[in-house]
Design a protein around this motif. Sequence first.
Motif, mmCIF file in Angstrom:
data_model
loop_
_atom_site.group_PDB
_atom_site.id
_atom_site.type_symbol
_atom_site.label_atom_id
_atom_site.label_comp_id
_atom_site.label_asym_id
_atom_site.label_seq_id
_atom_site.Cartn_x
_atom_site.Cartn_y
_atom_site.Cartn_z
ATOM 1 N N TYR A 125 14.400 69.592 -1.592
ATOM 2 C CA TYR A 125 13.358 69.303 -2.580
ATOM 3 C C TYR A 125 12.551 68.133 -2.048
ATOM 4 N N PRO A 126 11.252 68.038 -2.360
ATOM 5 C CA PRO A 126 10.460 66.906 -1.863
ATOM 6 C C PRO A 126 10.871 65.595 -2.527
ATOM 7 N N ARG A 167 26.386 70.935 -1.284
ATOM 8 C CA ARG A 167 27.840 70.800 -1.211
ATOM 9 C C ARG A 167 28.507 72.059 -1.755
ATOM 10 N N TRP A 168 27.968 72.573 -2.873
ATOM 11 C CA TRP A 168 28.592 73.744 -3.497
ATOM 12 C C TRP A 168 28.399 75.001 -2.645
ATOM 13 N N THR A 169 27.175 75.264 -2.187
ATOM 14 C CA THR A 169 26.922 76.496 -1.441
ATOM 15 C C THR A 169 27.624 76.495 -0.088
ATOM 16 N N LEU A 170 27.707 75.345 0.572
ATOM 17 C CA LEU A 170 28.399 75.298 1.854
ATOM 18 C C LEU A 170 29.904 75.493 1.678
ATOM 19 N N GLY A 200 16.968 65.256 -7.216
ATOM 20 C CA GLY A 200 18.357 64.872 -7.437
ATOM 21 C C GLY A 200 19.342 66.018 -7.528
ATOM 22 N N MET A 201 18.892 67.247 -7.351
ATOM 23 C CA MET A 201 19.781 68.407 -7.465
ATOM 24 C C MET A 201 20.237 68.951 -6.118
ATOM 25 N N ALA A 202 19.381 68.878 -5.118
ATOM 26 C CA ALA A 202 19.582 69.655 -3.893
ATOM 27 C C ALA A 202 20.870 69.276 -3.158
ATOM 28 N N GLU A 203 21.163 67.990 -3.076
ATOM 29 C CA GLU A 203 22.329 67.571 -2.297
ATOM 30 C C GLU A 203 23.616 68.126 -2.889
ATOM 31 N N ARG A 251 17.580 63.202 5.099
ATOM 32 C CA ARG A 251 18.984 62.820 5.335
ATOM 33 C C ARG A 251 19.922 63.960 4.983
ATOM 34 N N TYR A 252 19.783 64.519 3.761
ATOM 35 C CA TYR A 252 20.780 65.531 3.389
ATOM 36 C C TYR A 252 20.536 66.873 4.087
ATOM 37 N N VAL A 253 19.327 67.139 4.534
ATOM 38 C CA VAL A 253 19.111 68.334 5.357
ATOM 39 C C VAL A 253 19.785 68.155 6.714
ATOM 40 N N THR A 254 19.669 66.968 7.296
ATOM 41 C CA THR A 254 20.372 66.677 8.548
ATOM 42 C C THR A 254 21.877 66.859 8.376
#
Length: 303
Positions: free
Chosen positions: A119-120, A100-103, A93-96, A126-129
């Motif tokens: 994260y697995p 947003r912040w790093t981009l 639940g953290m990666a997405e 979806r969010y990597v795409t």
Amino acid sequence: MTDVEGVAQPPAADATVPAFWQGLGLPGLADVHTHFLPPRLLRKVWAYFDAAGPLVGTEWPIRYRWSDAERVAHLHRLGVRAFTALAYPHRPGMAEALNRWTLEFARATPRCLPSATFYPEPEAARYVTEALAAGARVFKVHVQVGGFLPTDPALDAVWGLLADAGVPVVVHAGHAPVGTAHTGPEPFAALLARHPGLTAIVAHLGAPDYPAFLDLAETYDRVRLDTTMAFTSFFERFMPFPAGELPRLRELGLAGKVLLGSDFPNIPYPYVEQLAGLAALDLGDDWLRAVCWESAAALFDLT
């Protein structure tokens, strides 16, 4: 900054870093392993280092405990023409949100390569795409902190996406500084067996299992290593690089497979020590040029 034998002399202080790369005839440095994080998370990370948490295992005073603006300005003063904003989640639940912040940070920060993570979890593909569509040019995975195997089935589609896109992934796959059941060359080798076309950058040269990770870089065309913290007095105390492997490291560097990394700002010494440690190896100016700029410039199409 270069002696009669053509080996750049180790720089002595951060202020001398520009003279170092100028003496090599480079336009600057490319550092593939730097960190910028959302403020709240960064404070937690620094507190973990302050407490020498279980995955740190030793006293680790943060050298550059500055604001984002001050740290970016320092990288610019050093002549770092390309750097990353590597972030990594430690739970689902953290990666997405990190992406947003790093981009957004990269969009607002000159010279920062758009960076993302994963994260697995079911949403990862979806969010990597989406991150790729938003321009992500490098990803970071930290299997030690995340507490998962790189071969976790939930990531299989993600690795395939990144392999197909040719976007590099900086992978903290080694046991340093504290090994877990998820770290080491064997899990990473199993990942590469499934995805041999993955463009991966092994953090910290794979410390402390340097020979095994050198083997993987020799075996797989798209596997590279970064120098992060290697050859500094701090790292050499407990994870020294074997002198007998220096010829292989030189050949890999000349082949474009060794890239400069620093772990800035989360280092317990001045930035210059990373460069001084590399220069002190006496592997030649061509090797230093490749490691400090040329190989990353080719990988990320830098100018």
